[in-house]
Design an enzyme around this catalytic site. Sequence first.
Site, PDB file in Angstrom:
ATOM      1  N   CYS A   1       0.837  -1.213   0.000  1.00 17.46           N
ATOM      2  CA  CYS A   1       0.000   0.000   0.000  1.00 17.46           C
ATOM      3  C   CYS A   1       0.868   1.258   0.000  1.00 17.46           C
ATOM      4  CB  CYS A   1      -0.915   0.025   1.226  1.00 17.46           C
ATOM      5  SG  CYS A   1      -2.000  -1.388   1.335  1.00 17.46           S
TER       6      CYS A   1
ATOM      7  N   ARG B   1      -8.017  -4.215  -2.890  1.00 14.24           N
ATOM      8  CA  ARG B   1      -7.507  -3.073  -3.668  1.00 14.24           C
ATOM      9  C   ARG B   1      -8.476  -2.842  -4.825  1.00 14.24           C
ATOM     10  NH1 ARG B   1      -2.491  -2.592  -1.563  1.00 14.24           N
ATOM     11  NH2 ARG B   1      -1.537  -4.547  -0.909  1.00 14.24           N
TER      12      ARG B   1
HETATM   13  C1  BEZ Z   1       0.571  -4.656   1.832  1.00 19.57           C
HETATM   14  O1  BEZ Z   1       1.758  -4.903   1.825  1.00 19.57           O
HETATM   15  O2  BEZ Z   1       0.131  -3.571   1.478  1.00 19.57           O
HETATM   16  C2  BEZ Z   1      -0.393  -5.704   2.289  1.00 19.57           C
HETATM   17  C3  BEZ Z   1      -0.056  -7.020   2.058  1.00 19.57           C
HETATM   18  C4  BEZ Z   1      -0.928  -8.012   2.492  1.00 19.57           C
HETATM   19  C5  BEZ Z   1      -2.122  -7.668   3.130  1.00 19.57           C
HETATM   20  C6  BEZ Z   1      -2.441  -6.324   3.315  1.00 19.57           C
HETATM   21  C7  BEZ Z   1      -1.574  -5.350   2.896  1.00 19.57           C
END
Ligand code: BEZ
Length: 211
Positions: free
Chosen positions: A48, A122
Amino acid sequence: MEYGIPLIGESFPELKVHTTKGPMTLPEAFKGKWFILFSHPADFTPVCTTEFYAFQKRYGQFKELNTELIGLSVDQVFSHIKWEEWIEENLGAKIEFPIIADTGEVAERLGLIQGNSTNTVRAVFIVDPKGTIRAILYYPAELGRNMDEIVRMVKGLQVSDEYGVALPANWPENELFGSDVIVPPAADIETAMERKGKEGCLDWWLCHKKI
Ligand code: BEZ
């Protein structure tokens, strides 16, 4: 009252949201502009963070396309603010667009809690100046979005609206037609027959042209 999740071609639902830039009512807040509402699973997570950096890097490009950005996750506003501070201090990017601080209500309304996860997927909603949802993307938590594709989608939708055409795969770098656009299908036999053998037509139903 029961609502289905919003779909392409429908009006973006009216939502009162709390953001890092104060309260806003959607889609009213962006009237006359395109906007992209994108959700992320959580603040202070690696993928993110790269996405926020990448969105901010293209914010100028979006603005040139009369397009605003608004993020969303089920996090409190002070978490968004601290995360924005971290991004600015450590990555040198000041996040200029608002982020919705959701209690889960907005995510539920937009259908962003999917599968067994309690986090938002997402998602990307591309909404036009009339408040109509023109495209929706869903990506899984483990894969960051391709921001250049999102810019391409906005450009493509705007070209489609302006010229009444469709856009081929990988436009504007299509393997067959380069940056040409696709002429809408013939609506009657006469037009279809006129197109047979015409320059730019591989067949009566497959015509391309420059704009
Ligand atoms: C992330 O790295 O943004 C992420 C990865 C797995 C679950 C939620 C967020």
